[in-house]
Design a protein around this motif. Sequence first.
Motif, PDB file in Angstrom:
ATOM      1  N   ARG A  59      -4.538  43.264  24.684  1.00 41.03           N
ATOM      2  CA  ARG A  59      -3.231  42.854  25.094  1.00 41.03           C
ATOM      3  C   ARG A  59      -3.497  41.479  25.507  1.00 41.03           C
ATOM      4  O   ARG A  59      -2.702  40.374  25.156  1.00 41.03           O
ATOM      5  CB  ARG A  59      -2.641  43.584  26.096  1.00 41.03           C
ATOM      6  N   SER A  60      -4.614  41.105  26.271  1.00 38.84           N
ATOM      7  CA  SER A  60      -5.066  39.722  26.738  1.00 38.84           C
ATOM      8  C   SER A  60      -5.492  38.738  25.560  1.00 38.84           C
ATOM      9  O   SER A  60      -5.010  37.771  25.470  1.00 38.84           O
ATOM     10  CB  SER A  60      -6.149  39.891  27.787  1.00 38.84           C
ATOM     11  N   LEU A  61      -6.099  39.415  24.655  1.00 37.78           N
ATOM     12  CA  LEU A  61      -6.209  38.671  23.424  1.00 37.78           C
ATOM     13  C   LEU A  61      -5.317  38.150  22.511  1.00 37.78           C
ATOM     14  O   LEU A  61      -5.204  37.225  21.937  1.00 37.78           O
ATOM     15  CB  LEU A  61      -7.562  39.320  22.715  1.00 37.78           C
ATOM     16  N   GLU A  62      -4.509  39.274  22.666  1.00 36.50           N
ATOM     17  CA  GLU A  62      -3.300  38.935  21.977  1.00 36.50           C
ATOM     18  C   GLU A  62      -2.327  37.846  22.578  1.00 36.50           C
ATOM     19  O   GLU A  62      -1.609  36.955  21.826  1.00 36.50           O
ATOM     20  CB  GLU A  62      -2.448  40.216  21.723  1.00 36.50           C
ATOM     21  N   THR A  63      -2.219  37.885  23.768  1.00 34.62           N
ATOM     22  CA  THR A  63      -1.379  36.946  24.485  1.00 34.62           C
ATOM     23  C   THR A  63      -2.051  35.700  24.703  1.00 34.62           C
ATOM     24  O   THR A  63      -1.180  34.587  24.333  1.00 34.62           O
ATOM     25  CB  THR A  63      -1.571  37.463  26.085  1.00 34.62           C
ATOM     26  N   ASP A  64      -3.270  35.541  24.296  1.00 37.59           N
ATOM     27  CA  ASP A  64      -3.982  34.223  24.311  1.00 37.59           C
ATOM     28  C   ASP A  64      -3.656  33.766  22.775  1.00 37.59           C
ATOM     29  O   ASP A  64      -4.468  32.543  22.551  1.00 37.59           O
ATOM     30  CB  ASP A  64      -5.425  34.169  24.809  1.00 37.59           C
ATOM     31  N   GLY A  65      -3.554  34.361  21.795  1.00 36.59           N
ATOM     32  CA  GLY A  65      -3.276  33.904  20.492  1.00 36.59           C
ATOM     33  C   GLY A  65      -4.665  34.017  19.742  1.00 36.59           C
ATOM     34  O   GLY A  65      -4.839  33.498  18.755  1.00 36.59           O
ATOM     35  N   LEU A  66      -5.558  34.948  20.174  1.00 35.02           N
ATOM     36  CA  LEU A  66      -6.963  34.965  19.720  1.00 35.02           C
ATOM     37  C   LEU A  66      -6.944  36.161  18.457  1.00 35.02           C
ATOM     38  O   LEU A  66      -7.751  35.989  17.641  1.00 35.02           O
ATOM     39  CB  LEU A  66      -7.802  35.281  20.524  1.00 35.02           C
ATOM     40  N   ILE A  67      -6.049  37.077  18.630  1.00 30.97           N
ATOM     41  CA  ILE A  67      -5.892  38.178  17.822  1.00 30.97           C
ATOM     42  C   ILE A  67      -4.180  38.677  17.488  1.00 30.97           C
ATOM     43  O   ILE A  67      -3.460  38.007  18.253  1.00 30.97           O
ATOM     44  CB  ILE A  67      -6.517  39.484  18.118  1.00 30.97           C
ATOM     45  N   SER A  68      -4.344  38.773  16.416  1.00 35.91           N
ATOM     46  CA  SER A  68      -2.712  39.330  16.229  1.00 35.91           C
ATOM     47  C   SER A  68      -2.566  40.762  15.943  1.00 35.91           C
ATOM     48  O   SER A  68      -3.791  41.597  15.542  1.00 35.91           O
ATOM     49  CB  SER A  68      -2.318  38.710  14.934  1.00 35.91           C
ATOM     50  N   ARG A  69      -1.729  41.574  16.211  1.00 38.94           N
ATOM     51  CA  ARG A  69      -1.395  42.950  15.874  1.00 38.94           C
ATOM     52  C   ARG A  69       0.037  43.262  14.842  1.00 38.94           C
ATOM     53  O   ARG A  69       0.884  42.442  14.960  1.00 38.94           O
ATOM     54  CB  ARG A  69      -0.937  43.536  17.561  1.00 38.94           C
ATOM     55  N   LYS A  70      -0.463  43.922  14.211  1.00 40.84           N
ATOM     56  CA  LYS A  70       0.700  44.232  12.915  1.00 40.84           C
ATOM     57  C   LYS A  70       1.016  45.828  13.225  1.00 40.84           C
ATOM     58  O   LYS A  70       0.046  46.776  13.099  1.00 40.84           O
ATOM     59  CB  LYS A  70       0.184  43.847  11.560  1.00 40.84           C
ATOM     60  N   ILE A  71       2.397  45.979  13.349  1.00 44.57           N
ATOM     61  CA  ILE A  71       2.917  47.449  13.435  1.00 44.57           C
ATOM     62  C   ILE A  71       3.534  47.639  12.110  1.00 44.57           C
ATOM     63  O   ILE A  71       4.361  47.205  11.631  1.00 44.57           O
ATOM     64  CB  ILE A  71       3.805  47.472  14.705  1.00 44.57           C
ATOM     65  N   TYR A  72       3.033  48.860  11.903  1.00 47.73           N
ATOM     66  CA  TYR A  72       3.664  49.423  10.434  1.00 47.73           C
ATOM     67  C   TYR A  72       4.641  50.494  10.973  1.00 47.73           C
ATOM     68  O   TYR A  72       4.138  51.588  11.480  1.00 47.73           O
ATOM     69  CB  TYR A  72       2.710  50.195   9.452  1.00 47.73           C
ATOM     70  N   ALA A  73       5.570  50.677  10.073  1.00 46.20           N
ATOM     71  CA  ALA A  73       6.851  51.524  10.540  1.00 46.20           C
ATOM     72  C   ALA A  73       6.650  52.774   9.698  1.00 46.20           C
ATOM     73  O   ALA A  73       7.349  53.147   8.691  1.00 46.20           O
ATOM     74  CB  ALA A  73       8.221  50.777  10.135  1.00 46.20           C
ATOM     75  N   GLU A  74       5.750  53.590  10.467  1.00 45.51           N
ATOM     76  CA  GLU A  74       5.263  54.811   9.651  1.00 45.51           C
ATOM     77  C   GLU A  74       5.189  55.837  10.710  1.00 45.51           C
ATOM     78  O   GLU A  74       5.353  55.372  11.963  1.00 45.51           O
ATOM     79  CB  GLU A  74       3.781  54.864   9.025  1.00 45.51           C
ATOM     80  N   ILE A  75       5.149  57.158  10.140  1.00 43.42           N
ATOM     81  CA  ILE A  75       5.108  58.175  11.204  1.00 43.42           C
ATOM     82  C   ILE A  75       3.912  58.927  10.855  1.00 43.42           C
ATOM     83  O   ILE A  75       3.807  59.409   9.657  1.00 43.42           O
ATOM     84  CB  ILE A  75       6.201  59.017  11.107  1.00 43.42           C
ATOM     85  N   PRO A  76       2.908  59.226  11.807  1.00 47.07           N
ATOM     86  CA  PRO A  76       2.776  58.262  12.996  1.00 47.07           C
ATOM     87  C   PRO A  76       2.911  56.589  12.881  1.00 47.07           C
ATOM     88  O   PRO A  76       2.033  56.138  11.581  1.00 47.07           O
ATOM     89  CB  PRO A  76       1.431  58.844  13.671  1.00 47.07           C
ATOM     90  N   PRO A  77       2.895  55.956  13.604  1.00 47.95           N
ATOM     91  CA  PRO A  77       2.811  54.415  13.484  1.00 47.95           C
ATOM     92  C   PRO A  77       1.545  53.860  13.607  1.00 47.95           C
ATOM     93  O   PRO A  77       0.686  54.278  14.044  1.00 47.95           O
ATOM     94  CB  PRO A  77       3.592  53.773  15.032  1.00 47.95           C
ATOM     95  N   ARG A  78       1.419  52.940  12.547  1.00 40.03           N
ATOM     96  CA  ARG A  78      -0.055  52.435  12.381  1.00 40.03           C
ATOM     97  C   ARG A  78       0.087  50.946  12.958  1.00 40.03           C
ATOM     98  O   ARG A  78       0.747  50.410  12.419  1.00 40.03           O
ATOM     99  CB  ARG A  78      -0.119  52.399  10.874  1.00 40.03           C
TER     100      ARG A  78
END
Length: 115
Positions: A59-78
């Motif tokens: 979360r900290s790295l994402e907030t700083d813009g160093l990593i990105s997170r991609k959520i896939y609308a699947e079950i279970p979510p990926r």
Amino acid sequence: MQNFHPTGICPIRDILSHLSSKWATLILITLNANKTMRFSDIQKSIGDISQRMLTVTLRSLETDGLISRKIYAEIPPRVEYMLTERGYSLIPHIESLVNWATDNMPMIMKNRENK
């Protein structure tokens, strides 16, 4: 004399406080080596990081813009994580530090034994 007092926003204190944890550096190196990874794969790759610490650090790295997170609308979510352009721009500096540590660790350990 150059002063480094905490007046206003100090980029050195701010950035290093986020990156100085071993987990942040290891996560960035892991994502650089493996490109896109799921949470569980990052945890397996690092080994001794707790689920909570991995979550907080991501979360900290994402907030700083160093990593990105991609959520896939699947079950279970990926959910997949990857370095951003800013994250990739940091890698050469981290690699320099890692190389320095590798080159100097034997003498540092020897110095510690002698103290």
